[in-house]
Design an enzyme around this catalytic site. Structure first.
Site, PDB file in Angstrom:
ATOM      1  N   GLY A  47       0.841  -1.205   0.000  1.00 34.64           N
ATOM      2  CA  GLY A  47       0.000   0.000   0.000  1.00 34.64           C
ATOM      3  C   GLY A  47       0.868   1.244   0.000  1.00 34.64           C
TER       4      GLY A  47
ATOM      5  N   LYS B 224      15.364 -16.942  -3.646  1.00 35.41           N
ATOM      6  CA  LYS B 224      14.482 -18.049  -4.023  1.00 35.41           C
ATOM      7  C   LYS B 224      12.992 -17.765  -3.776  1.00 35.41           C
ATOM      8  CE  LYS B 224      16.217 -21.654  -5.129  1.00 35.41           C
ATOM      9  NZ  LYS B 224      16.854 -21.815  -6.450  1.00 35.41           N
TER      10      LYS B 224
ATOM     11  N   LYS C 176      20.622 -12.283 -10.892  1.00 42.98           N
ATOM     12  CA  LYS C 176      20.021 -13.612 -10.731  1.00 42.98           C
ATOM     13  C   LYS C 176      18.492 -13.494 -10.752  1.00 42.98           C
ATOM     14  CE  LYS C 176      20.653 -17.082  -7.164  1.00 42.98           C
ATOM     15  NZ  LYS C 176      21.495 -17.232  -5.975  1.00 42.98           N
TER      16      LYS C 176
ATOM     17  N   GLY D 119     -14.433   4.812  19.116  1.00 43.68           N
ATOM     18  CA  GLY D 119     -14.680   3.552  19.794  1.00 43.68           C
ATOM     19  C   GLY D 119     -16.129   3.136  19.673  1.00 43.68           C
TER      20      GLY D 119
ATOM     21  N   CYS E 133     -14.739  11.735  18.072  1.00 44.21           N
ATOM     22  CA  CYS E 133     -15.957  10.933  17.946  1.00 44.21           C
ATOM     23  C   CYS E 133     -16.367  10.360  19.306  1.00 44.21           C
ATOM     24  CB  CYS E 133     -15.760   9.864  16.867  1.00 44.21           C
ATOM     25  SG  CYS E 133     -17.338   9.329  16.172  1.00 44.21           S
ATOM     26  N   PHE E 134     -16.096   9.071  19.558  1.00 46.25           N
ATOM     27  CA  PHE E 134     -16.412   8.482  20.859  1.00 46.25           C
ATOM     28  C   PHE E 134     -15.735   9.291  21.978  1.00 46.25           C
ATOM     29  CE2 PHE E 134     -16.176   4.874  23.947  1.00 46.25           C
ATOM     30  CZ  PHE E 134     -17.481   4.413  23.845  1.00 46.25           C
TER      31      PHE E 134
ATOM     32  N   GLN F  65     -17.895  12.098  22.787  1.00 46.22           N
ATOM     33  CA  GLN F  65     -19.099  11.647  23.495  1.00 46.22           C
ATOM     34  C   GLN F  65     -18.790  11.338  24.959  1.00 46.22           C
ATOM     35  OE1 GLN F  65     -20.481   8.341  21.063  1.00 46.22           O
ATOM     36  NE2 GLN F  65     -21.060   9.663  19.365  1.00 46.22           N
TER      37      GLN F  65
ATOM     38  N   HIS G  12     -14.052  12.995  12.207  1.00 41.02           N
ATOM     39  CA  HIS G  12     -12.698  12.423  12.195  1.00 41.02           C
ATOM     40  C   HIS G  12     -11.731  13.327  11.428  1.00 41.02           C
ATOM     41  CE1 HIS G  12     -13.805   8.497  13.897  1.00 41.02           C
ATOM     42  NE2 HIS G  12     -14.975   8.787  13.358  1.00 41.02           N
TER      43      HIS G  12
ATOM     44  N   GLU H  36      -8.651  13.405  11.539  1.00 44.58           N
ATOM     45  CA  GLU H  36      -7.430  12.687  11.153  1.00 44.58           C
ATOM     46  C   GLU H  36      -7.473  12.200   9.710  1.00 44.58           C
ATOM     47  OE1 GLU H  36      -9.750  11.583  13.215  1.00 44.58           O
ATOM     48  OE2 GLU H  36     -10.152   9.436  12.945  1.00 44.58           O
TER      49      GLU H  36
HETATM   50  N1  GLN Z   1     -19.818   4.448  18.836  1.00 42.85           N
HETATM   51  C1  GLN Z   1     -20.000   5.844  18.603  1.00 42.85           C
HETATM   52  C2  GLN Z   1     -21.086   6.108  17.592  1.00 42.85           C
HETATM   53  O1  GLN Z   1     -21.423   5.242  16.812  1.00 42.85           O
HETATM   54  C3  GLN Z   1     -18.708   6.505  18.167  1.00 42.85           C
HETATM   55  C4  GLN Z   1     -18.251   6.067  16.825  1.00 42.85           C
HETATM   56  C5  GLN Z   1     -16.818   6.466  16.540  1.00 42.85           C
HETATM   57  O2  GLN Z   1     -16.056   6.769  17.442  1.00 42.85           O
HETATM   58  N2  GLN Z   1     -16.448   6.464  15.278  1.00 42.85           N
HETATM   59  O3  GLN Z   1     -21.596   7.193  17.536  1.00 42.85           O
END
Ligand code: GLN
Length: 547
Positions: free
Chosen positions: A22, A192, A226, A358, A385-386, A389, A519, A521
């Site tokens: 990749g 090889k 080779k 998460g 994200c998580f 939250q 996200h 990132e």
């Molecule tokens: N589980 C959480 C949701 O579905 C967070 C998802 C995540 O972190 N990408 O909203």
């Protein structure tokens, strides 16, 4: 089928997996781009899942989400980070997707009574995908997942063999990546396994044009000859893929070994002039000679598998490149944070904390505890994200005083400050879900706009009022609690344009505490570090100067 001019480079792998195919594909893309060509990269994955969206990160690593909402292989992240070309839905396909399309056609009766078979129906579908909306690109680089010799990749190899016959050798190139293991007792790099792997390819009718041989040292001339002789490849097209100190040196290293030159010479294109790789030189130099180090504690569940957080790791590195520091990322197991009696001993050593994406309740209390520690101790905190939250649940319980505040992802609760999204708008469409929806491909996925509040820290960081970021979530902070949160000091500084979905939270009285529902990132590049990561690493650096 593709336009008249696009040239196709097929990248296969042999001997072992994890060869860095990749990265090699991405680096070749970067070299061709540096020579002024337009490139696109694609990945064909042999597994049966329709996409990697339902796979555990332990199995498959991170799921890379595209702007147009596809859940794809993490290699597409490498492609974007090296070329800056935004991947699209059609740039990753799996056996599962190919079969589901063939079977849907069969059910519709599109095959007009034919017996539906791997050849030609499945291989035709694969070829259609390879050539789909190729047009503006000078080069389409298609990486075939898996290792030559696997049963499951056979239809893909057959399809690229046919593809070459149809478009001709002048428009297609087979590059095969192998490994030359060094045997210390013999004091030699062994050729090889490469010979066997090429034999395996020949048995399905593919003669590689270029061999990229991964090795931990230079390939002596004798060994190169080779390999060339046994594998029927020109010696100059046996390229050494040497280990390097940072992945961002790979384009320079492969260029120095002649990879892009040989590709151009194969296609009869001019290769004499040198491409401008100064951008990569500068990046690699900053990685090699940082002016300091910051320590970021990454609180997560899959700490044993860094591939699960590939883009976050890279985005932090980009933030380090922007600030000329090394980001030392240290894994902190969320379940250990949950149970420790010495939280300060565990978290106090870091200059910043990051709580990442998460799913599920396991480890969540540890992440909530980490968010509280960062808030109370003025430690820079980035919640993705998580991670956002969990920071919101923490604020609900400990600042707002909401009893039983939690996320409905973990089951029913008294104060669902994070709840299942059942309806949201996508362009002029309304997306609807309920608790019984399929799990695959049904999250809020892809790029959505977000409005930044004037005067907020994130408005300052981004330098604009409206941003677009990629999402992948099923749950969302419940906007009905907004007032209570803001009174307690947690500002909702980014909202969806309709004002319904909280996208960013921050504490104005904290040096750096930001939670984002999206996200960031996924859009960071070494040559264009994401502003949030640049700012976060800067905050960690400021913190390191305090202690
Ligand atoms: N589980 C959480 C949701 O579905 C967070 C998802 C995540 O972190 N990408 O909203």
């Amino acid at each position: 089928m593709a336009s008249k001019d696009t040239k196709f480079i097929f990248i296969t792998g042999g001997v072992v997996s994890s060869l860095g195919k990749g990265l090699a594909s991405a680096a070749l893309g970067a070299c061709l781009q540096a020579r002024g060509y337009k490139v696109r990269l694609r990945k064909l994955d042999p597994y049966l899942n329709v996409d990697p969206g339902t796979m555990s990160p332990i199995q498959h690593g991170e799921v890379f989400v595209t702007d147009d909402g596809a859940e794809t292989d993490l290699d597409l992240g490498h492609y974007e980070r090296f070329t800056g070309v935004a991947a699209r839905q059609g740039d990753n396909v799996t056996t599962g997707r190919i079969y589901s399309e063939v079977l849907a056609k069969e059910r519709r009766g599109d095959y007009l009574g034919a017996t539906v078979q791997v050849i030609p129906h499945v291989t035709d579908m694969i070829k259609e995908f390879i050539g789909s909306y190729a047009g503006e690109e000078d080069f389409m680089l298609c990486e075939i997942g898996g290792t030559v010799g696997d049963i499951e990749s056979l239809p893909f190899l057959e399809a690229i063999r046919q593809f070459r016959n149809e478009v001709g050798a002048a428009r297609s190139l087979f590059m095969h990546c192998t490994l030359l293991p060094y045997i210390p007792t013999a004091g030699e790099l062994k050729t090889k396994p490469t010979q066997h792997s090429v034999k395996e390819l020949l048995s399905v009718g593919i003669q590689p044009d270029i061999l990229l041989c991964r090795a931990d040292r230079d390939i002596p001339e004798g060994e190169r000859r080779k390999i060339a002789q046994f594998c029927n490849v020109k010696p100059s097209r046996v390229i050494a893929g040497l280990d390097v100190d940072t992945i961002y040196r790979v384009p320079i290293s492969y260029h120095n070994e002649g990879l892009d030159r040989e590709v151009l010479s194969y296609f009869g294109l001019p290769y004499e002039s040198e491409p401008d790789l100064s951008l990569w030189e500068e990046i690699a130099q900053r990685v090699r000679e940082p002016e300091g180090t910051v320590r970021v504690g990454f609180v997560g569940k899959y700490v044993s598998l860094p591939d699960a957080y590939k883009s976050i790791i890279e985005a932090l590195n980009h933030g380090g490149i922007a600030n000329r520091v090394k980001v030392s990322l240290e894994w902190v197991d969320a379940e250990e944070v949950e149970s420790t009696e010495d939280l300060a001993g565990m978290l106090g050593q870091y200059n910043a904390l990051l709580v990442g994406p998460g799913f599920g309740v396991r480890g969540s209390e540890g992440k909530i505890r980490a968010a509280r520690y960062a808030r109370e101790n003025k430690l820079p905190y980035l919640g993705i994200c998580f991670g956002m939250q969990m920071a919101v649940i923490e604020a609900a319980r400990n600042l707002v005083g909401l009893e039983g505040a939690s996320s409905t992802e973990f089951g029913p609760c008294d104060n669902p400050v994070v709840g299942l999204m059942t309806e949201w708008s996508k362009g002029n469409r309304v997306e609807r879900r309920d608790g019984k929806s399929d799990l695959g491909g049904t999250m809020r996925l892809g790029a959505y706009e977000c409005v930044l509040q004037p005067g907020s820290q994130v408005r300052e960081i981004y330098g604009k009022d409206m941003i677009s970021e990629r999402h992948r979530h099923r749950y969302e902070v419940n906007v009905n609690y907004r007032e209570a949160f803001e009174k307690a000091g947690l500002r909702f500084s980014g909202m969806s344009p309709d004002g319904v979905l909280p996208e960013i939270v921050e504490y104005p009285d904290h040096p750096w505490f930001v939670g984002v529902q999206f996200h960031p990132e996924l859009k960071s590049k070494p040559f264009d570090p994401h502003p949030l990561f640049t700012s976060f690493v800067k905050a960690a650096l400021d913190q390191s100067r305090l202690v």
